[in-house]
Scaffold this motif. Structure first.
Motif, PDB file in Angstrom:
ATOM      1  N   ASN A  54       0.562  -0.952   0.373  1.00  0.00           N
ATOM      2  CA  ASN A  54       0.257  -0.337  -0.031  1.00  0.00           C
ATOM      3  C   ASN A  54       1.041   1.117  -0.320  1.00  0.00           C
ATOM      4  O   ASN A  54       1.918   1.341   0.744  1.00  0.00           O
ATOM      5  N   ILE A  90     -17.201  10.526   0.051  1.00  0.00           N
ATOM      6  CA  ILE A  90     -16.282   8.959   0.622  1.00  0.00           C
ATOM      7  C   ILE A  90     -15.733   8.259  -0.417  1.00  0.00           C
ATOM      8  O   ILE A  90     -15.009   8.201  -1.185  1.00  0.00           O
ATOM      9  N   ALA A  91     -17.575   7.667  -1.032  1.00  0.00           N
ATOM     10  CA  ALA A  91     -17.320   7.279  -2.563  1.00  0.00           C
ATOM     11  C   ALA A  91     -16.210   7.547  -3.298  1.00  0.00           C
ATOM     12  O   ALA A  91     -16.030   6.982  -3.615  1.00  0.00           O
ATOM     13  N   CYS A  93     -14.187  10.167  -3.402  1.00  0.00           N
ATOM     14  CA  CYS A  93     -13.088  10.222  -3.415  1.00  0.00           C
ATOM     15  C   CYS A  93     -12.658   8.667  -3.623  1.00  0.00           C
ATOM     16  O   CYS A  93     -10.780   8.560  -3.214  1.00  0.00           O
ATOM     17  N   ARG A  94     -12.478   7.728  -2.829  1.00  0.00           N
ATOM     18  CA  ARG A  94     -12.189   6.392  -2.651  1.00  0.00           C
ATOM     19  C   ARG A  94     -11.731   5.646  -4.483  1.00  0.00           C
ATOM     20  O   ARG A  94     -10.038   5.203  -4.575  1.00  0.00           O
ATOM     21  N   LYS A  97      -8.323   7.567  -5.175  1.00  0.00           N
ATOM     22  CA  LYS A  97      -7.603   6.956  -3.420  1.00  0.00           C
ATOM     23  C   LYS A  97      -7.316   8.575  -2.664  1.00  0.00           C
ATOM     24  O   LYS A  97      -6.369   8.390  -2.081  1.00  0.00           O
ATOM     25  N   TYR A  98      -7.950   8.577  -2.414  1.00  0.00           N
ATOM     26  CA  TYR A  98      -8.095  10.274  -1.604  1.00  0.00           C
ATOM     27  C   TYR A  98      -8.908   9.848  -0.682  1.00  0.00           C
ATOM     28  O   TYR A  98      -9.442   9.388  -0.470  1.00  0.00           O
ATOM     29  N   HIS A  99      -8.911  10.856   0.459  1.00  0.00           N
ATOM     30  CA  HIS A  99      -9.019  10.313   2.138  1.00  0.00           C
ATOM     31  C   HIS A  99     -10.069  12.336   2.320  1.00  0.00           C
ATOM     32  O   HIS A  99     -10.160  13.137   1.781  1.00  0.00           O
TER      33      HIS A  99
END
Length: 337
Positions: A54, A90-91, A93-94, A97-99
């Motif tokens: 990761n 969030i959906a 962002c993923r 690959k963001y938070h």
């Protein structure tokens, strides 16, 4: 390969060695950069998967000049609204690959401006979304713009061209919900207003008033009461409406939680919904199908709005997104004969 997969912490160098490519190529694959052959990309991803690798967010930040973090500032007055916004953001962002960093605030905080200034000064964000009522506060917009940070406003009610925004047409939704009551024979209609600092409260009330005017119905000021978007304020607003000897046949509460408070008050008074009073709400929170009768309301696409806000920040989407609402008919409105 099995032996490598058992290492406690795999590095980018391990992935490069296993995939027989350079470290730079691994970095490009991990960051979804273009111009990498499909066969090479697959080989790198397989190596990373087998090593349980990761990439470090800090390393990605240092290498690419990004924090891979976007923010959301929201008022904690309605937990359902905040949850749905976060879910949508969030959906999205993923996918990149963001938070998401969430910052609850309250408009009653006397140090609100300083708190937001400190936040932006101490945490590096690649963009930020701001929800009501903060999205309509010029001082907050000024602070964000001074940093040069990308931002998007969620459900602003004024100065729409100032920055990117995501919204639904709350005026039109309230107009059509009022029209729904009128077309079912209701002419004596009350209204519980939302929090005065939220722009959407005013848009919903304006839509209600315009519908009454278009159908030549006079608004009875005794049946218009102030609420604040939470349950107890709906109960108190109902008490004020029913202090008067004549009562309306229907009441429009500017959000569902106030409608629930209204229903509780009517139950205590021995009045039935919808036989004695018809009720409509706004937002379509999960509780609308838990109360009895189920509540007629406007479905506000909050999760989709959160997703769209993140899309604008991460993918330079369109400057304005207007998402559709839906009028949800349930059992809280009785058609008058």
């Amino acid at each position: 390969m099995a032996g490598r997969a058992q290492q406690s912490t795999a590095t980018i160098s391990d992935v490069a060695t296993l995939a027989q490519v350079s470290i730079k190529t691994v970095s490009r694959v991990m960051n979804d950069e273009p111009n990498v052959r499909a066969q090479t990309r697959d080989r790198v991803k397989e190596a990373a998967k087998s090593l349980n690798y990761n990439p470090s967010m800090l390393a990605r930040s240092l290498a690419g000049g990004k924090s891979y973090l976007i923010g959301l500032i929201y008022d904690n007055i309605n937990s359902t609204y905040a949850h749905d916004l976060q879910t949508g953001m969030i959906a999205r962002c993923r996918l990149s690959k963001y938070h998401l960093m969430c910052e609850p605030q309250t408009s009653e905080n006397p140090d609100l401006i300083q708190a937001i200034s400190n936040l932006l000064a101490t945490i590096r964000l690649d963009g930020i979304a701001i929800s009501p009522p903060f999205c309509d506060m010029p001082q907050i917009l000024d602070i964000i713009e001074a940093t040069g940070m990308s931002y998007v406003r969620i459900s602003p009610s004024k100065d729409l061209g100032r920055a990117a925004c995501v919204r639904m047409d709350e005026f039109d939704a309230a107009y059509n919900l009022t029209k729904h009551l009128i077309e079912r024979g209701h002419k004596e209609i009350g209204f519980i207003r939302g929090h005065p600092q939220h722009g959407g409260s005013h848009l919903r009330f304006e839509g209600f008033c315009k519908a009454l005017k278009d159908y030549n119905i006079d608004a009875n000021q005794n049946w218009i009461s102030q609420g604040y978007f939470y349950f107890e304020s709906g109960r108190e607003a109902a008490r004020q409406i029913f202090e008067h000897s004549k009562r309306p046949s229907a009441i429009f509460a500017a959000n569902d939680y106030m409608a629930f408070g209204l229903m509780a008050y009517l139950h205590d008074m021995g009045l039935k919904v919808p036989e004695d009073i018809s009720i409509v709400g706004f937002d379509d929170v999960p509780g609308c199908q838990l109360v009895w009768p189920h509540l007629t309301t406007i479905h506000q696409p909050v999760t989709d709005m959160g997703y769209a806000a993140a899309e604008i920040l991460l993918n330079n989407g369109p400057k304005e997104r207007v998402l559709p609402y839906r009028l949800i008919e349930r059992g809280s409105v009785l058609k008058k004969e």
